[in-house]
Every structure is written in C-alpha cells, then in structure tokens.
Enzyme design. Structure first.
Site, PDB file in Angstrom:
ATOM      1  N   LYS A 112       0.849  -1.193   0.000  1.00  0.00           N
ATOM      2  CA  LYS A 112       0.000   0.000   0.000  1.00  0.00           C
ATOM      3  C   LYS A 112       0.885   1.244   0.000  1.00  0.00           C
ATOM      4  CE  LYS A 112      -4.567  -0.108   2.199  1.00  0.00           C
ATOM      5  NZ  LYS A 112      -5.308   0.190   3.440  1.00  0.00           N
TER       6      LYS A 112
HETATM    7  O1  G3P Z   1      -8.669   0.628   4.415  1.00  0.00           O
HETATM    8  C1  G3P Z   1      -8.883   1.955   4.827  1.00  0.00           C
HETATM    9  C2  G3P Z   1      -9.748   1.965   6.030  1.00  0.00           C
HETATM   10  O2  G3P Z   1      -9.145   1.210   7.062  1.00  0.00           O
HETATM   11  C3  G3P Z   1     -10.038   3.360   6.532  1.00  0.00           C
HETATM   12  O3  G3P Z   1     -11.244   3.289   7.221  1.00  0.00           O
HETATM   13  O4  G3P Z   1     -12.971   4.024   8.830  1.00  0.00           O
HETATM   14  O5  G3P Z   1     -10.528   4.670   9.163  1.00  0.00           O
HETATM   15  O6  G3P Z   1     -11.877   5.699   7.316  1.00  0.00           O
HETATM   16  P1  G3P Z   1     -11.662   4.466   8.191  1.00  0.00           P
END
Ligand code: G3P
Length: 220
Positions: free
Chosen positions: A83
């Site tokens: 990533k």
């Molecule tokens: O893969 C990206 C994800 O983990 C981000 O999620 O809820 O932190 O925006 P969030």
C-alpha cells in the site's frame, strides 16, 4: 464482487475465513497499531490464513524509502500487496513496484483525478475512502460512481476499484450496485451483512412449529 476484510486482528480474520467470504485483507498503520503486535509478524500470519491479496502499507513518504520498504515487505509472502499513499512519490514507487511484479494498492484516494493518476501508474488496486468523504459532508459513494465510469472507458486500465472506509452494509450494497470490484469491510460491518430481524423471527417461528410436531430428522 470480492470481499476484503479491513483489519489486522488475526483472530477476527481466522474466524471470518471460515465463512468462505474472505478474498483478501487490507491493513494500514492505524490497524497495525491497534493490533499491538510487530508489523511483519501480523502480515506473515495473515498471509498464511488468507491466500488472496494482503495489503501492507509503507510508512516512508519519499520514493526511495517506499521502494525499500515495499521490496522488504513484499518478501514476507507472495500475496503481499504494497500500500502506498496517493502522492507523486507514492505513484512513482507504484510504477516501479508493479513493474517488478509486486501488487500495489494505492490508498487515501479522495478524487477521480487521483484515481486516474493511480491507474496510469499501473496500480493493482485503488482505495477511495468513502466514509471519510461522508465524514466531511461529501457523498463518498459518488466518487466510486465516478471512478467506475471513468475506468470503464479505458480497457488498458488494469486497476481494480477497492471501495474502502466502509462504515455500513449500505456502503457495501451501493458499491455493489455501482460495480466496484472489491469492498474492504471492517469485521463489524461484515457480521452486520448477515443480520435481518425477519430472518431471526422466521427461523424462530419455523423451529417452534416444528417442535410442535414432535418429530426429529433422524440422520442415522
Ligand atoms: O482501508 C482503509 C480503512 O481502514 C479506513 O477506514 O474508517 O478509518 O476511514 P476508516
């Protein structure tokens, strides 16, 4: 549609793999920090549990650093996807790493313009963050719609749309309606996908009525 699980919690992944629904895993530095474990150990363990792509995020922000970290992390297992953030340095590293045969997931995507750049850089996956756009009053799902429409015009774009920052079953449904290739789902939301009160009530009613018959299905 492929389901990736968005977590670095190995035990959660282990139990979800048994459902047959896990096509890959995504992690990020926050999820790794939440695991409380050594990064490389977690990624190695997940790669053993899940044959599909397992995203491990670099923490360098310069091209050389990303390349060094990406090449190091890619050695952990053949199914590691590196990533990188959607920055000029990240996309230059993406181009080189994909040229070396490494899967690359370009993350922190918040615009269609960024998604075009990622596809031109040869990204394996693009991760638009739906929930974080919703958090600032935009409609994250509109971005998925835009990217899918744009990518559909260019068969030479090999990048899969990996809808991320998923916060609810509705995000999964809408991403599927639009035609995203993959959703990466937090375990909590994946468990929610199964649930409907009418299913629970219907099953309970069936079993209550069956019990009244006094019968058993003899499996011997
Ligand atoms: O893969 C990206 C994800 O983990 C981000 O999620 O809820 O932190 O925006 P969030």
């Amino acid at each position: 549609m492929k389901f990736f699980v968005d977590t670095a919690d190995v035990e959660e992944i282990r139990s979800l793999v048994e459902t047959g629904l896990v096509d890959g895993v995504t992690t990020n530095p926050t999820l790794i920090a939440q695991s409380g474990r050594r990064f490389e150990d977690v990624i190695a363990e997940i790669c053993n549990l899940v044959p599909g792509p397992v995203s491990a995020e670099v923490t360098a922000t310069d091209q050389e650093g990303m390349l060094a970290e990406g090449r190091y992390l890619a050695k952990i297992a053949p199914n590691v996807a590196i990533k990188v953030p959607l920055t000029p340095e990240g996309l230059m590293a993406c181009r080189i790493l994909t040229g070396e045969g490494t899967l690359v997931n370009v993350t922190l995507c918040f615009s269609a313009a960024q998604a075009i750049l990622a596809a031109k850089a040869g990204a394996s996956f693009i991760s638009p963050f739906i929930g974080r756009l919703d958090d600032v009053g935009e409609t994250g799902m509109d971005l998925i719609q835009e990217i899918v429409e744009i990518y559909d015009h260019y068969p030479d774009f090999r990048t899969e749309v990996l809808a991320a920052s998923i916060r609810s079953p509705l995000h999964v449904i809408e991403a599927a309606q639009i035609g995203a290739d993959i959703v990466t789902i937090p375990p909590k939301v994946l468990h929610q996908l199964f649930k409907h009160p009418l299913t629970d009530k219907g099953l309970s009613d069936f079993l209550a009525d069956w019990k009244k018959t006094g019968q058993r299905i003899s499996v011997v």
